[in-house]
Design an enzyme around this catalytic site. Structure first.
Site, mmCIF file in Angstrom:
data_model
loop_
_atom_site.group_PDB
_atom_site.id
_atom_site.type_symbol
_atom_site.label_atom_id
_atom_site.label_comp_id
_atom_site.label_asym_id
_atom_site.label_seq_id
_atom_site.Cartn_x
_atom_site.Cartn_y
_atom_site.Cartn_z
ATOM 1 N N SER A 1 42.721 36.284 49.996
ATOM 2 C CA SER A 1 43.173 37.668 50.033
ATOM 3 C C SER A 1 44.307 37.894 49.027
ATOM 4 O O SER A 1 44.124 37.672 47.830
ATOM 5 C CB SER A 1 43.592 38.032 51.457
ATOM 6 O OG SER A 1 43.750 39.424 51.610
ATOM 7 N N ASP B 1 33.366 42.943 54.306
ATOM 8 C CA ASP B 1 34.827 42.855 54.389
ATOM 9 C C ASP B 1 35.428 44.250 54.564
ATOM 10 O O ASP B 1 35.319 45.084 53.663
ATOM 11 C CB ASP B 1 35.368 42.185 53.122
ATOM 12 C CG ASP B 1 36.834 41.799 53.232
ATOM 13 O OD1 ASP B 1 37.577 42.460 53.974
ATOM 14 O OD2 ASP B 1 37.240 40.827 52.566
ATOM 15 N N HIS C 1 36.555 39.816 56.717
ATOM 16 C CA HIS C 1 37.712 39.303 55.967
ATOM 17 C C HIS C 1 38.148 37.974 56.570
ATOM 18 O O HIS C 1 39.183 37.873 57.254
ATOM 19 C CB HIS C 1 38.850 40.325 56.004
ATOM 20 C CG HIS C 1 39.921 40.096 54.977
ATOM 21 N ND1 HIS C 1 39.678 40.144 53.623
ATOM 22 C CD2 HIS C 1 41.248 39.814 55.111
ATOM 23 C CE1 HIS C 1 40.800 39.918 52.965
ATOM 24 N NE2 HIS C 1 41.771 39.694 53.847
#
Length: 228
Positions: free
Chosen positions: A122, A175, A207
């Site tokens: 991320s 996601d 995610h």
């Protein structure tokens, strides 16, 4: 806002020595927003070769605009997750400078740049991509999970890494936090900058990571960091 001097909290870093007692390679892995180095250290420990040491640092706790100014571990401020949204240019560059310092520390310890993997999840993956592209030496490889390339409009001018630096992007197509389109757009841009860039897509993945993604990361490491 954190500065270069305090941006890493050394007491929260997670460092692992080579399992066979002699490190000839290294992986630096950067966590996502709100996490710590402990969040990924066990996984990295599982998939690294026995001759590879690892460093999972923890970002300083700073206010994050996207989360209403609440403080949490963050490599830089995140103002938006929209395409073309405002970015913390100064914070991103400062964080990348600190990552370059981590790489240089590994080199000074005897690990050549072309045997260092830089990765992240991320926000950490975003920083890994930007840091690798703005580092002048060829790294063994770069792994970006569920992430994006920050300050994308500054490329190709900002790129100083060799064209041969390999990149693996991994992204779930479901996601809800960092949209899959960010992975696709980043992949498209990276393909124009580097010779070897691949995007692995995971159907139905949100995610987070998955066993297949972890297997793909292990394969990437083994491919680009042979035993020595």
């Amino acid at each position: 806002m954190a500065t270069a001097a305090n941006y890493i909290r050394k007491s929260a870093d997670v460092v692992g020595v080579a399992k066979n007692g002699k490190a000839t390679a290294s992986i630096i892995f950067l966590h996502g927003l709100g996490d710590t180095g402990h969040g990924w250290s066990s996984l990295i420990d599982e998939i690294r070769p026995p001759f590879m040491q690892f460093n999972c640092p923890t970002a300083a706790t700073i206010p994050v605009t996207l989360n209403l100014g609440f403080q949490m571990p963050s490599w830089f401020d995140i103002r938006s997750l929209e395409v073309g949204g405002s970015e913390d240019e100064a914070g991103i560059k400062e964080a990348a400078h600190s990552v370059h310092g981590m790489i240089n520390n590994e080199i000074r310890a005897g690990i050549p740049a072309n045997r260092i993997i830089l990765g992240g999840f991320s926000q950490g993956g975003a920083l890994a991509l930007y840091s690798a592209l703005t580092y002048p030496e060829k790294l063994a490889g770069v792994v970006g999970l569920s992430c994006w390339l920050p300050l994308h409009s500054s490329f190709p001018a900002a790129k100083v890494c060799p064209d041969s630096t390999p990149v693996l992007l991994c992204h779930g197509d479901s996601d809800p936090i960092v949209s899959y389109k960010f992975g696709q757009l980043s992949h498209s841009l990276l393909k124009s900058l580097l010779k070897t860039t691949q995007l692995k897509t995971y159907r139905g993945l949100a995610h987070q990571s998955s066993p297949q993604e972890i297997s793909d990361i292990r394969d990437f490491i083994n491919q680009h960091v042979p035993h020595a």
